[in-house]
Design a protein around this motif. Structure first.
Motif, mmCIF file in Angstrom:
data_model
loop_
_atom_site.group_PDB
_atom_site.id
_atom_site.type_symbol
_atom_site.label_atom_id
_atom_site.label_comp_id
_atom_site.label_asym_id
_atom_site.label_seq_id
_atom_site.Cartn_x
_atom_site.Cartn_y
_atom_site.Cartn_z
ATOM 1 N N GLN A 42 0.701 -1.180 -0.106
ATOM 2 C CA GLN A 42 0.004 -0.085 -0.049
ATOM 3 C C GLN A 42 0.884 1.337 -0.119
ATOM 4 O OE1 GLN A 42 -0.819 -2.571 1.765
ATOM 5 N NE2 GLN A 42 -2.660 -3.121 0.552
ATOM 6 N N ASP A 43 2.220 1.117 0.757
ATOM 7 C CA ASP A 43 2.881 2.378 0.856
ATOM 8 C C ASP A 43 3.377 2.774 -0.546
ATOM 9 O OD1 ASP A 43 2.188 3.160 3.481
ATOM 10 O OD2 ASP A 43 3.765 2.108 4.164
ATOM 11 N N MET A 44 3.728 1.702 -1.150
ATOM 12 C CA MET A 44 4.275 2.153 -2.778
ATOM 13 C C MET A 44 2.978 2.479 -3.591
ATOM 14 S SD MET A 44 6.454 1.917 -5.081
ATOM 15 C CE MET A 44 8.058 1.042 -4.609
ATOM 16 N N TYR A 45 2.056 1.921 -3.464
ATOM 17 C CA TYR A 45 1.014 2.345 -4.340
ATOM 18 C C TYR A 45 0.552 3.937 -4.129
ATOM 19 C CZ TYR A 45 -0.289 -2.549 -5.003
ATOM 20 O OH TYR A 45 -0.349 -4.119 -5.599
ATOM 21 N N ARG A 49 1.029 7.540 -6.363
ATOM 22 C CA ARG A 49 0.086 8.680 -6.700
ATOM 23 C C ARG A 49 0.888 10.123 -6.097
ATOM 24 N NH1 ARG A 49 -2.976 4.270 -3.637
ATOM 25 N NH2 ARG A 49 -4.264 3.384 -5.331
ATOM 26 N N VAL A 50 1.688 10.103 -5.274
ATOM 27 C CA VAL A 50 2.424 11.250 -4.848
ATOM 28 C C VAL A 50 3.043 11.831 -6.343
ATOM 29 C CG1 VAL A 50 4.080 12.223 -3.545
ATOM 30 C CG2 VAL A 50 2.435 10.842 -2.691
ATOM 31 N N TRP A 102 14.635 -5.564 -3.707
ATOM 32 C CA TRP A 102 13.078 -5.675 -3.849
ATOM 33 C C TRP A 102 12.809 -5.972 -5.164
ATOM 34 C CZ3 TRP A 102 15.482 -0.800 -3.593
ATOM 35 C CH2 TRP A 102 14.837 0.175 -4.354
ATOM 36 N N LYS A 103 11.456 -6.426 -5.188
ATOM 37 C CA LYS A 103 10.723 -6.238 -6.576
ATOM 38 C C LYS A 103 9.367 -6.234 -6.350
ATOM 39 C CE LYS A 103 8.145 -8.788 -9.577
ATOM 40 N NZ LYS A 103 6.924 -9.807 -9.175
ATOM 41 N N ILE A 104 8.817 -4.955 -7.114
ATOM 42 C CA ILE A 104 7.245 -4.851 -7.179
ATOM 43 C C ILE A 104 7.144 -4.301 -8.595
ATOM 44 C CG2 ILE A 104 7.038 -2.848 -5.882
ATOM 45 C CD1 ILE A 104 4.559 -4.084 -4.974
ATOM 46 N N PRO A 105 6.196 -4.665 -9.389
ATOM 47 C CA PRO A 105 6.112 -3.839 -10.779
ATOM 48 C C PRO A 105 5.738 -2.275 -10.339
ATOM 49 C CG PRO A 105 5.040 -5.823 -10.681
ATOM 50 C CD PRO A 105 5.161 -5.737 -9.479
ATOM 51 N N GLU A 106 5.215 -2.073 -9.436
ATOM 52 C CA GLU A 106 4.929 -0.663 -9.245
ATOM 53 C C GLU A 106 6.089 0.275 -9.145
ATOM 54 O OE1 GLU A 106 1.350 -2.839 -9.358
ATOM 55 O OE2 GLU A 106 3.048 -3.187 -8.018
ATOM 56 N N THR A 107 7.060 -0.229 -8.887
ATOM 57 C CA THR A 107 8.413 0.522 -8.816
ATOM 58 C C THR A 107 8.881 1.216 -10.158
ATOM 59 O OG1 THR A 107 9.464 -1.038 -7.058
ATOM 60 C CG2 THR A 107 11.009 0.346 -8.327
ATOM 61 N N PHE A 146 -3.655 5.108 -10.115
ATOM 62 C CA PHE A 146 -2.454 5.724 -9.777
ATOM 63 C C PHE A 146 -2.473 7.218 -9.912
ATOM 64 C CE2 PHE A 146 -1.869 1.301 -10.153
ATOM 65 C CZ PHE A 146 -1.267 0.816 -9.084
ATOM 66 N N GLY A 147 -3.315 7.763 -10.440
ATOM 67 C CA GLY A 147 -3.322 9.236 -10.478
ATOM 68 C C GLY A 147 -2.888 9.736 -11.754
ATOM 69 N N ILE A 148 -2.777 8.924 -12.624
ATOM 70 C CA ILE A 148 -2.326 9.243 -14.329
ATOM 71 C C ILE A 148 -3.129 9.448 -15.174
ATOM 72 C CG2 ILE A 148 -0.744 8.675 -16.035
ATOM 73 C CD1 ILE A 148 0.915 6.784 -13.554
ATOM 74 N N GLN A 149 -3.220 10.535 -15.874
ATOM 75 C CA GLN A 149 -4.163 10.761 -16.893
ATOM 76 C C GLN A 149 -3.763 10.239 -18.146
ATOM 77 O OE1 GLN A 149 -7.350 12.278 -16.023
ATOM 78 N NE2 GLN A 149 -6.344 11.733 -14.119
ATOM 79 N N TYR A 150 -4.865 9.851 -18.959
ATOM 80 C CA TYR A 150 -4.701 9.271 -20.528
ATOM 81 C C TYR A 150 -5.798 8.945 -21.027
ATOM 82 C CZ TYR A 150 -6.713 4.699 -18.579
ATOM 83 O OH TYR A 150 -7.444 3.778 -18.035
ATOM 84 N N PRO A 151 -5.987 8.928 -22.457
ATOM 85 C CA PRO A 151 -7.056 8.835 -23.256
ATOM 86 C C PRO A 151 -8.381 7.958 -22.486
ATOM 87 C CG PRO A 151 -5.429 9.089 -24.640
ATOM 88 C CD PRO A 151 -4.893 8.837 -23.252
ATOM 89 N N GLU A 152 -9.366 8.393 -22.621
ATOM 90 C CA GLU A 152 -10.391 7.269 -21.979
ATOM 91 C C GLU A 152 -10.794 6.319 -22.714
ATOM 92 O OE1 GLU A 152 -13.929 9.008 -20.033
ATOM 93 O OE2 GLU A 152 -12.892 10.653 -19.268
#
Length: 244
Positions: A42-45, A49-50, A102-107, A146-152
């Motif tokens: 959760q802290d990585m997620y 967003r930050v 460590w490994k997590i894709p969100e890195t 994750f707070g990232i904008q892209y075409p709907e």
């Protein structure tokens, strides 16, 4: 021994290198899931967003990442990353010469600031044919989470492909760290010994040999859905993947 981290979008086959490192005696954190991710995540997620607040969407499939490389990294981000990596950092303080990482894709989503916070660690950029990467669901499919904008779009495959492109572009836009190696998942599977020798030379440690499945390569060839997009072409050419 430097810390080790793996950069690569979800379903790039990053669990293979995480399991390899773990089997080789590399400390990968206090608690891992079946994919070899350091959890809880959760802290990585939230750190993702930050960082996303400072990415400017320019419309279509274009994002401006330039601010990430020069602005002061928010203290909130530092706290979240230190909390997420608490077990790895504590182990590193106790045994600085022992291999750990460590490994997590969100890195990948926070890679520009990870690179700035940890400039001397060993980075492994794990690459897989994007046509295979988007066949299955991953948590990062919808970048808006994750707070990232892209075409709907309601097209799930297109949404995954856009997520892939965003992460590819983010990595490419980030200055290369001092310690960096790029490894194709396909080479790890089909040329495991040769690929592990490259990694051993880079990391400076012997690596275990784990079972691999050749049928994990080129699964898009049997897929009946849409799995190829024009914006994949530069990466397909750069990394030597044949066009359909």
């Amino acid at each position: 021994m430097s810390l080790i981290t793996i950069i690569g979008r979800g379903h790039s086959g990053t669990r293979a290198i995480s399991h390899t490192l773990y089997a080789s005696g590399v400390y990968m954190g206090a608690c891992l899931n079946r994919s070899g991710d350091l959890v809880p995540p959760q802290d990585m997620y939230e750190a993702c967003r930050v960082l996303a607040r400072h990415v400017r969407w320019q419309g279509d499939l274009s994002w401006d990442f330039s601010q990430l490389h020069t602005m002061e990294i928010p203290e909130e981000f530092r706290r979240l990353i230190e909390s997420y990596l608490s077990s790895v950092l504590a182990e590193h303080a106790r045994h600085p010469d022992a291999p750990k990482g460590w490994k997590i894709p969100e890195t990948t989503l926070v890679y520009p600031w990870i690179r700035r916070l940890f400039p001397d660690i060993k980075y492994i950029f794990w690459i897989r044919d994007p046509r295979d990467c988007i066949l299955n669901r991953h948590l990062t499919d919808d970048l808006r989470d994750f707070g990232i904008q892209y075409p709907e779009t309601d097209d799930l495959r297109l949404r995954r492909a856009i997520s892939w492109k965003y992460q590819y572009d983010l990595v490419k836009a980030t200055p290369r760290p001092e310690n960096w190696i790029e490894v194709r998942f396909e080479d790890f599977v089909l040329r495991q010994e040769e690929t592990l020798q490259r990694l051993e030379e880079y990391l400076g440690i012997p690596l275990a040999r784990i079972p691999v499945r050749p049928d994990a390569v080129g699964r898009w060839r049997q897929d009946e859905g849409v799995h190829d997009f024009d914006f994949f072409r530069p990466a397909l050419e750069e990394y030597g993947y044949e066009h359909a």
